[in-house]
Design a protein around this motif. Sequence first.
Motif, PDB file in Angstrom:
ATOM      1  N   LEU A 165       7.246 -77.864 -11.289  1.00 22.41           N
ATOM      2  CA  LEU A 165       6.007 -77.215 -10.853  1.00 22.41           C
ATOM      3  C   LEU A 165       4.909 -77.409 -11.887  1.00 22.41           C
ATOM      4  O   LEU A 165       3.753 -77.669 -11.532  1.00 22.41           O
ATOM      5  CB  LEU A 165       6.261 -75.728 -10.608  1.00 22.41           C
ATOM      6  N   GLU A 166       5.262 -77.308 -13.162  1.00 20.92           N
ATOM      7  CA  GLU A 166       4.273 -77.544 -14.225  1.00 20.92           C
ATOM      8  C   GLU A 166       3.712 -78.967 -14.132  1.00 20.92           C
ATOM      9  O   GLU A 166       2.497 -79.185 -14.238  1.00 20.92           O
ATOM     10  CB  GLU A 166       4.921 -77.343 -15.597  1.00 20.92           C
ATOM     11  N   ALA A 167       4.600 -79.933 -13.940  1.00 21.87           N
ATOM     12  CA  ALA A 167       4.160 -81.326 -13.844  1.00 21.87           C
ATOM     13  C   ALA A 167       3.290 -81.540 -12.609  1.00 21.87           C
ATOM     14  O   ALA A 167       2.260 -82.231 -12.673  1.00 21.87           O
ATOM     15  CB  ALA A 167       5.381 -82.249 -13.798  1.00 21.87           C
ATOM     16  N   ALA A 168       3.689 -80.948 -11.494  1.00 22.10           N
ATOM     17  CA  ALA A 168       2.921 -81.100 -10.258  1.00 22.10           C
ATOM     18  C   ALA A 168       1.519 -80.512 -10.408  1.00 22.10           C
ATOM     19  O   ALA A 168       0.531 -81.103  -9.954  1.00 22.10           O
ATOM     20  CB  ALA A 168       3.657 -80.437  -9.098  1.00 22.10           C
ATOM     21  N   ARG A 169       1.426 -79.366 -11.055  1.00 21.01           N
ATOM     22  CA  ARG A 169       0.111 -78.749 -11.289  1.00 21.01           C
ATOM     23  C   ARG A 169      -0.772 -79.655 -12.150  1.00 21.01           C
ATOM     24  O   ARG A 169      -1.953 -79.842 -11.869  1.00 21.01           O
ATOM     25  CB  ARG A 169       0.279 -77.387 -11.968  1.00 21.01           C
ATOM     26  N   ARG A 170      -0.186 -80.204 -13.217  1.00 23.55           N
ATOM     27  CA  ARG A 170      -0.947 -81.090 -14.106  1.00 23.55           C
ATOM     28  C   ARG A 170      -1.430 -82.332 -13.368  1.00 23.55           C
ATOM     29  O   ARG A 170      -2.554 -82.795 -13.548  1.00 23.55           O
ATOM     30  CB  ARG A 170      -0.082 -81.540 -15.286  1.00 23.55           C
ATOM     31  N   ASN A 171      -0.565 -82.868 -12.536  1.00 21.42           N
ATOM     32  CA  ASN A 171      -0.831 -84.173 -11.934  1.00 21.42           C
ATOM     33  C   ASN A 171      -1.755 -84.130 -10.736  1.00 21.42           C
ATOM     34  O   ASN A 171      -2.221 -85.190 -10.287  1.00 21.42           O
ATOM     35  CB  ASN A 171       0.489 -84.836 -11.553  1.00 21.42           C
ATOM     36  N   ILE A 172      -2.021 -82.954 -10.204  1.00 23.61           N
ATOM     37  CA  ILE A 172      -2.951 -82.868  -9.079  1.00 23.61           C
ATOM     38  C   ILE A 172      -4.300 -83.475  -9.444  1.00 23.61           C
ATOM     39  O   ILE A 172      -4.932 -84.164  -8.637  1.00 23.61           O
ATOM     40  CB  ILE A 172      -3.102 -81.398  -8.618  1.00 23.61           C
TER      41      ILE A 172
ATOM     42  N   GLU B 114      11.998 -91.512   1.694  1.00 16.68           N
ATOM     43  CA  GLU B 114      12.574 -90.806   2.838  1.00 16.68           C
ATOM     44  C   GLU B 114      11.635 -89.715   3.332  1.00 16.68           C
ATOM     45  O   GLU B 114      11.504 -89.492   4.548  1.00 16.68           O
ATOM     46  CB  GLU B 114      13.933 -90.223   2.457  1.00 16.68           C
ATOM     47  N   MET B 115      10.985 -89.017   2.415  1.00 10.17           N
ATOM     48  CA  MET B 115      10.020 -87.994   2.816  1.00 10.17           C
ATOM     49  C   MET B 115       8.862 -88.616   3.603  1.00 10.17           C
ATOM     50  O   MET B 115       8.403 -88.065   4.596  1.00 10.17           O
ATOM     51  CB  MET B 115       9.469 -87.266   1.586  1.00 10.17           C
ATOM     52  N   LEU B 116       8.417 -89.780   3.162  1.00 15.43           N
ATOM     53  CA  LEU B 116       7.293 -90.450   3.817  1.00 15.43           C
ATOM     54  C   LEU B 116       7.657 -90.989   5.193  1.00 15.43           C
ATOM     55  O   LEU B 116       6.774 -91.302   6.002  1.00 15.43           O
ATOM     56  CB  LEU B 116       6.790 -91.595   2.929  1.00 15.43           C
TER      57      LEU B 116
ATOM     58  N   SER C 235       2.312 -88.025  -5.110  1.00 12.23           N
ATOM     59  CA  SER C 235       2.095 -87.238  -6.313  1.00 12.23           C
ATOM     60  C   SER C 235       3.353 -86.466  -6.704  1.00 12.23           C
ATOM     61  O   SER C 235       3.721 -86.401  -7.880  1.00 12.23           O
ATOM     62  CB  SER C 235       0.931 -86.264  -6.096  1.00 12.23           C
ATOM     63  N   PHE C 236       4.026 -85.906  -5.718  1.00 13.04           N
ATOM     64  CA  PHE C 236       5.264 -85.161  -5.952  1.00 13.04           C
ATOM     65  C   PHE C 236       6.342 -86.075  -6.526  1.00 13.04           C
ATOM     66  O   PHE C 236       7.071 -85.697  -7.452  1.00 13.04           O
ATOM     67  CB  PHE C 236       5.722 -84.529  -4.636  1.00 13.04           C
ATOM     68  N   THR C 237       6.448 -87.291  -5.999  1.00  8.27           N
ATOM     69  CA  THR C 237       7.447 -88.244  -6.476  1.00  8.27           C
ATOM     70  C   THR C 237       7.188 -88.618  -7.928  1.00  8.27           C
ATOM     71  O   THR C 237       8.113 -88.660  -8.761  1.00  8.27           O
ATOM     72  CB  THR C 237       7.451 -89.499  -5.595  1.00  8.27           C
ATOM     73  N   LEU C 238       5.937 -88.888  -8.262  1.00 10.09           N
ATOM     74  CA  LEU C 238       5.594 -89.206  -9.647  1.00 10.09           C
ATOM     75  C   LEU C 238       5.878 -88.026 -10.574  1.00 10.09           C
ATOM     76  O   LEU C 238       6.323 -88.204 -11.711  1.00 10.09           O
ATOM     77  CB  LEU C 238       4.126 -89.607  -9.741  1.00 10.09           C
ATOM     78  N   SER C 239       5.659 -86.811 -10.077  1.00  7.86           N
ATOM     79  CA  SER C 239       5.943 -85.619 -10.886  1.00  7.86           C
ATOM     80  C   SER C 239       7.443 -85.456 -11.115  1.00  7.86           C
ATOM     81  O   SER C 239       7.867 -85.006 -12.195  1.00  7.86           O
ATOM     82  CB  SER C 239       5.363 -84.372 -10.204  1.00  7.86           C
ATOM     83  N   MET C 240       8.257 -85.801 -10.131  1.00  4.69           N
ATOM     84  CA  MET C 240       9.704 -85.754 -10.324  1.00  4.69           C
ATOM     85  C   MET C 240      10.141 -86.758 -11.383  1.00  4.69           C
ATOM     86  O   MET C 240      10.977 -86.444 -12.247  1.00  4.69           O
ATOM     87  CB  MET C 240      10.432 -86.025  -9.002  1.00  4.69           C
TER      88      MET C 240
END
Length: 232
Positions: free
Chosen positions: A47-54, A94-96, A63-68
């Motif tokens: 979640l921290e990474a996802a927030r930063r990367n937005i 798969e999500m896409l 964006s979610f994949t890159l954050s993972m």
Amino acid sequence: MARLTTIGFDADDTLWQNEQFYQMTEKRFQALLADYAAPEHLSARLLEAARRNIAFYGFGIKSFTLSMIETAVEITEGKAPSSVVGEILAAGREMLAHPIETLPHAAETLERLRGRYRLVLITKGDLIDQERKLAQSGLGDFFEAVEIVSDKSVGTYERIFARHGDGAAHAMMVGNSLKSDVVPALRAGSWGVYVPHDLTWAFEHAEAPADQPRYREIVHLGELAGLIETIG
């Protein structure tokens, strides 16, 4: 009171399922890195990474994949096996490609409102993915305009409702996110209708603006047409 002429609809988790696929993928991510950290710690770091990367990548699956991937590198101190990175990339693909599942009452509600109001789809996320989901949903013909935006702010709603309607005062925004769909629309001068979803990303949580006279909450989209009749 200004007459309602335009209705904006959020897409993800308002018209079709979305968050459930993120949560399924996050559990897969936790399993991949189970030898390195506890599930709760991994989720917090992700979640921290996802927030930063937005700010860099915007919203959406890419964006979610890159954050993972970023989180996996951080958690393993740069020693994440290539197989783990490969699994994360596969999960993102798969999500896409996941089939779209419209939510109950979505199509029938849009059908009831079409022709009586200008309907505008207002969604944030990756352009290609959002266009794919809209096409697969079968709901595209209900909308007079589609706006795929990088974020939802007061200015976003002011511009969109001026462009596709008679201004924010004559508009309503409907969605499952208080933070993105409801609060900024209210601040722009529109009506804001909250439609809760069982799953909502932590980033989208906010306090309900219950003191706002143009704020409403409904249990599901099937209640929207009746609500609109009571307000104009």
